[in-house]
Enzyme design. Structure first.
Site, PDB file in Angstrom:
ATOM      1  CE1 TYR A 145      -7.772  10.217 -11.176  1.00  0.00           C
ATOM      2  CE2 TYR A 145      -8.419  12.048 -12.582  1.00  0.00           C
ATOM      3  CZ  TYR A 145      -7.659  10.911 -12.362  1.00  0.00           C
ATOM      4  OH  TYR A 145      -6.789  10.477 -13.327  1.00  0.00           O
ATOM      5  CE  LYS A 193      -4.168  11.308 -11.161  1.00  0.00           C
ATOM      6  NZ  LYS A 193      -2.906  10.527 -11.172  1.00  0.00           N
ATOM      7  CG  ASP A 203      -1.845   1.157   1.336  1.00  0.00           C
ATOM      8  OD1 ASP A 203      -1.648   2.160   0.623  1.00  0.00           O
ATOM      9  OD2 ASP A 203      -2.788   1.083   2.141  1.00  0.00           O
ATOM     10  CB  SER A 216      -5.013  13.669 -14.943  1.00  0.00           C
ATOM     11  OG  SER A 216      -6.290  13.687 -15.526  1.00  0.00           O
ATOM     12  CG  ASN A 239       0.522   4.186 -13.324  1.00  0.00           C
ATOM     13  OD1 ASN A 239       0.065   4.808 -14.276  1.00  0.00           O
ATOM     14  ND2 ASN A 239      -0.028   3.055 -12.874  1.00  0.00           N
TER      15      ASN A 239
END
Length: 309
Positions: free
Chosen positions: A162, A166, A71, A149, A98
């Protein structure tokens, strides 16, 4: 932990016989990157949840590979994983951060524990990965690639955790780059758009997320094969790129990023009332098999902590 250490095939180029760490490598883009890097002669250290899937990816690579189930938000576990990588493959020359998860839904009804977990994995996990392997990258004058992203440039509704994470990893990578450049460590940021992974396929099962993507300008809604994206990213590692954009037009989005929030706002003011009238917005929960594996792992860890004194 599992490893496979065959004789390395003849390889040339900057990554030949170099150790590269890829997090979130059990499936999707992470697994595709492992294959693309191995074709360039790199030795791969594959980190993430889903030990059997990591082992399967490692077994399919043509170069030495080590699979370590970990983890990335657990600092102590990451240190042990790094010790395993060094012992089996040597100090890494490159690290690809990643690993990432996502979930969707209105912020107003969000479970904030889930929201925090997305930020913890995507942002804190990336920072812990960099912190853990930074001594190796300093030793090898190496390269750290942060997977960001389009969401780092222009945030979208229904994906607040999210998008926040990012945007955070982009700022983190910029800060880290300035801090370690004089030590010979290069830091790159990969801006990627929709990639054909189970996370994106799962998101498309939810009408509001699917239709919001459909309302994006035509180039921005296209989904790219994971192998194609992975090849571009492997080339960026090979060339120690400061930034890589997949597809290339994302560079234009970077140049015009101040115009993106008003554009998103105008489109959503028209689209969201119509979508909400058709179907009440709900939470998606973790998207994709990787997200579900992380959720199960985090739940087990939490249960263990609750049961201890």
């Amino acid at each position: 932990m599992a490893d496979r250490l065959p004789d390395s095939p003849p390889a040339r180029g900057p990554l030949a016989h170099r150790t590269v760490v890829v997090t979130g490598a059990a499936r999707g883009l992470g697994a595709a990157q492992a294959h693309a890097l191995a074709r360039r002669g790199a030795r791969l250290a594959l980190l993430g949840h889903e030990g059997p899937a990591l082992e399967a990816v490692a077994a399919a690579l043509p170069t030495p590979a080590v699979a370590v189930e970990v983890d990335i938000t657990d600092a102590a576990a990451l240190r042990r994983a790094a010790d395993t990588v060094r012992a089996r493959l040597g100090p890494p020359s490159a690290v690809v951060a990643n690993a990432g998860i996502a979930e969707g839904g209105p912020f107003e009804t969000e479970d904030m524990d889930v929201w925090r977990r997305v930020v913890d994995v995507n942002l804190t996990g990336s920072a812990l990965t960099a912190r853990t392997f930074l001594p190796d990258l300093e030793e090898t004058a190496g390269y750290y690639l942060q997977i960001a992203s389009l969401a780092s440039i222009g945030a979208a509704p229904m994906m607040s955790a999210y998008c926040a994470s990012k945007a955070g990893v982009e700022a983190f990578a910029h800060s880290l780059r300035a801090e370690v450049a004089h030590r010979g460590v290069a830091v790159g940021i990969a801006y990627i758009n929709w990639t054909d992974t189970d996370m994106i396929r799962d998101a498309d099962r939810y009408a509001v997320l699917r239709e919001l993507r459909a309302h994006m300008p035509p180039p921005a809604r296209q989904v790219f094969p994971a192998q194609e994206v992975a090849e571009r990213l492997a080339r960026a590692v090979e060339r120690r790129r400061t930034a890589v954009y997949v597809p290339g037009w994302l560079r234009l989005a970077q140049l015009t990023r101040a115009a993106l929030p008003p554009l998103v706002l105008r489109r959503c003011r028209r689209a969201l009332p119509r979508l909400e009238a058709r179907e009440a917005f709900g939470q998606t929960g973790p998207l994709g098999a990787g997200g579900r594996a992380d959720s199960e792992s985090a739940h087990l860890s939490s249960s263990g902590r609750k049961g201890s004194i």
